[in-house]
Motif scaffolding. Sequence first.
Motif, PDB file in Angstrom:
ATOM      1  N   ASP A   6      -0.766  -7.089  -7.307  1.00 48.18           N
ATOM      2  CA  ASP A   6      -0.822  -6.576  -8.807  1.00 48.18           C
ATOM      3  C   ASP A   6      -0.382  -5.126  -8.577  1.00 48.18           C
ATOM      4  O   ASP A   6      -0.862  -4.308  -7.750  1.00 48.18           O
TER       5      ASP A   6
ATOM      6  N   ASN B 121      -2.225  -1.407  -7.196  1.00 47.63           N
ATOM      7  CA  ASN B 121      -3.549  -1.576  -7.855  1.00 47.63           C
ATOM      8  C   ASN B 121      -4.494  -1.726  -6.546  1.00 47.63           C
ATOM      9  O   ASN B 121      -6.003  -1.795  -6.815  1.00 47.63           O
TER      10      ASN B 121
ATOM     11  N   SER C 277       0.877  -1.153  -0.109  1.00 45.72           N
ATOM     12  CA  SER C 277       0.038  -0.109   0.002  1.00 45.72           C
ATOM     13  C   SER C 277       0.770   1.489  -0.187  1.00 45.72           C
ATOM     14  O   SER C 277       0.194   2.184  -0.090  1.00 45.72           O
TER      15      SER C 277
ATOM     16  N   ASP D  87      -5.209  -4.680  -5.038  1.00 45.17           N
ATOM     17  CA  ASP D  87      -5.648  -5.872  -5.048  1.00 45.17           C
ATOM     18  C   ASP D  87      -4.885  -7.054  -5.168  1.00 45.17           C
ATOM     19  O   ASP D  87      -3.924  -7.057  -6.089  1.00 45.17           O
ATOM     20  N   GLY D  88      -4.381  -7.563  -4.091  1.00 42.26           N
ATOM     21  CA  GLY D  88      -3.518  -8.981  -4.183  1.00 42.26           C
ATOM     22  C   GLY D  88      -2.115  -8.388  -4.437  1.00 42.26           C
ATOM     23  O   GLY D  88      -1.675  -7.518  -3.475  1.00 42.26           O
TER      24      GLY D  88
END
Length: 181
Positions: free
Chosen positions: A147, A142, A99, A144-145
């Motif tokens: 990515d 992104n 993040s 998510d996960g």
Amino acid sequence: MNKYILMLGIAGVALGSYCAYAGNSATMTVTATIAHDVSLIVTQDMDLGTITINPAATEETEWDYDSDSGVFNLMGGDAIVSADNAKLGRFTANIPNPSVCGYGTSICGGLEVDAEGQGESLFTLFGPDYGATHCTFGIEYNGDGNDFRIVIIDCMINEGRISSVMPGKHTGTLTITYTAG
């Protein structure tokens, strides 16, 4: 009284045994090597599409691409007539804190993007004149996960060097590295 002497004798033997045991010790060195498996995998190469320029322009020109859609955005100057069909680069990496990678960061969470050994901000795209044309790249998570995207923070053609930009297909490389912090 005999019981006290017997108990004192047992305590003396136990204490003597403990002291003998405690005086007979050794240490051992334990070594472990820790590696981070971030599994950097490119899932989509970057393509800046077709960029149409006006070689007669005289103003320094700056542009970027929307990080969500890849749509061209002129930020100043008149050298760019149009830019179409851009695809942002994508890769996966399982870093500990993804993040921290937000728009405009070229170093985040141990990840770093480098353009042909010149750092993140001087990547000559369109001609042999070093610094005449370049793009600044960043890494964006992104959300998510594992990515990530390689985003274009901005691109520039320097004033007075627009006519030296060569037509044709131009290809370069970006290197993504991970260093544990």
